[in-house]
Design an enzyme around this catalytic site. Structure first.
Site, PDB file in Angstrom:
ATOM      1  N   PRO A   2      37.051  36.990  39.673  1.00  0.00           N
ATOM      2  CA  PRO A   2      38.311  37.719  39.548  1.00  0.00           C
ATOM      3  C   PRO A   2      38.194  39.125  40.130  1.00  0.00           C
ATOM      4  O   PRO A   2      37.230  39.835  39.872  1.00  0.00           O
ATOM      5  CB  PRO A   2      38.534  37.764  38.034  1.00  0.00           C
ATOM      6  CG  PRO A   2      37.798  36.572  37.520  1.00  0.00           C
ATOM      7  CD  PRO A   2      36.589  36.448  38.395  1.00  0.00           C
ATOM      8  N   GLU A   3      39.164  39.503  40.967  1.00  0.00           N
ATOM      9  CA  GLU A   3      39.147  40.818  41.586  1.00  0.00           C
ATOM     10  C   GLU A   3      40.105  41.749  40.857  1.00  0.00           C
ATOM     11  O   GLU A   3      40.688  41.385  39.834  1.00  0.00           O
ATOM     12  CB  GLU A   3      39.474  40.682  43.070  1.00  0.00           C
ATOM     13  CG  GLU A   3      38.439  39.840  43.818  1.00  0.00           C
ATOM     14  CD  GLU A   3      38.601  39.886  45.321  1.00  0.00           C
ATOM     15  OE1 GLU A   3      39.261  40.810  45.834  1.00  0.00           O
ATOM     16  OE2 GLU A   3      38.053  38.996  45.996  1.00  0.00           O
ATOM     17  N   ARG A 109      29.664  30.770  33.082  1.00  0.00           N
ATOM     18  CA  ARG A 109      28.451  31.204  33.782  1.00  0.00           C
ATOM     19  C   ARG A 109      27.734  32.362  33.075  1.00  0.00           C
ATOM     20  O   ARG A 109      26.626  32.721  33.449  1.00  0.00           O
ATOM     21  CB  ARG A 109      28.793  31.609  35.219  1.00  0.00           C
ATOM     22  CG  ARG A 109      29.404  30.473  36.021  1.00  0.00           C
ATOM     23  CD  ARG A 109      29.654  30.901  37.461  1.00  0.00           C
ATOM     24  NE  ARG A 109      30.432  29.905  38.182  1.00  0.00           N
ATOM     25  CZ  ARG A 109      30.823  30.029  39.449  1.00  0.00           C
ATOM     26  NH1 ARG A 109      30.485  31.113  40.136  1.00  0.00           N
ATOM     27  NH2 ARG A 109      31.543  29.095  40.033  1.00  0.00           N
TER      28      ARG A 109
END
Length: 269
Positions: A2-3, A109
């Protein structure tokens, strides 16, 4: 990953659900994320939260005595659910509110982070950050000055947090395309005029992405579970082998800084 627009979208989506809520329970199901989740977060039990803001890709959830600093990592999502809702696999952190709702971090993750920052202090990871790209401090003059001694590729430079925060791979590629700048051009060979154009386009691309809900990534959903939509309007990113909308040349892809870099060989110099 996600940016900035995805994190901004998440922050805005969470704000009405968590601001002003009283915390009853803090549950740490898996403490080992990028950094260990501090046990002192249990001090929030019985406290009423303030607002939630964003700094770079970090969300700062503010309380009277400090802030919970959260990062989504590569695949993290935040969501608000009924507290009785069964946990999902990879739900690692939960804050339960007096109104019967719960805020949960899901991170398959485990590259995300949940940290604590005391009031009137800043964590070292926050202190080292450059200016926000949408702030008045970030403009062509500033960018040109910061790039003056950088001989590496311009794309890598604008993705460096010490230069400017939150310009991730997708938005760097798009901003450089709109500015007509080849991603491999040496940063210190970009003129002041083109730096101004690039700074303006970074702001334009990020604002547009935020307005449209962030870029659709396979691991990202908004706080309410709906995907973003900006990916449908990308000019070069992910379009290798397709025709450029401006000149009909074929979009190419190369690797810079271990990241895919999409560009038009004719429009970008």
């Amino acid at each position: 990953m996600p940016e900035l627009p995805e994190v901004e979208t998440t922050t805005r989506g969470l704000a009405p659900h968590v601001t002003g809520q009283t915390v009853t329970t803090v549950n740490i199901y898996q403490p080992q994320l990028r950094w260990p989740i501090p046990k002192e977060l249990t001090q929030l039990e019985g406290q009423t939260s303030g607002d939630i803001t964003r700094r770079a890709k970090y969300m700062l959830w503010n309380f009277p005595q400090g802030s919970v600093v959260m990062h989504l990592g590569m695949s993290g999502t935040m969501r608000v659910v009924d507290a009785e809702t069964p946990l999902k696999k990879h739900d690692h952190f939960e804050v339960v509110f007096a109104n019967g709702k719960a805020l949960r971090l899901n991170d398959p993750r485990r590259f995300g982070a949940v940290l604590w920052q005391e009031k009137n202090t800043e964590l070292s990871i926050i202190q080292s950050l450059g200016p926000e790209p949408l702030s008045n401090h970030f403009d062509g003059n500033y960018l040109h000055q910061k790039l003056a001694k950088r001989k590496g590729a311009i794309k890598n430079a604008i993705m460096t947090n010490a230069v400017v925060v939150g310009v991730g791979n997708i938005y760097a590629s798009e901003s450089l395309f709109l500015s007509g700048i080849h991603p491999k051009r040496a940063a210190n060979r970009v003129s002041k005029e083109r730096c101004q154009l690039l700074a303006n386009n970074i702001k334009l691309v990020l604002k547009k992405a935020i307005q449209q809900g962030g870029t659709t990534l396979k691991d990202f959903t908004q706080a309410d579970g709906s995907p973003g939509y900006f990916a449908q309007q990308l000019n070069v990113y992910g379009r290798e082998g397709e025709s450029c909308a401006q000149c009909q040349s074929i979009i190419k892809n190369m690797t810079l800084g271990q990241r895919s870099s999409f560009y038009c060989p004719k429009c970008q110099r």
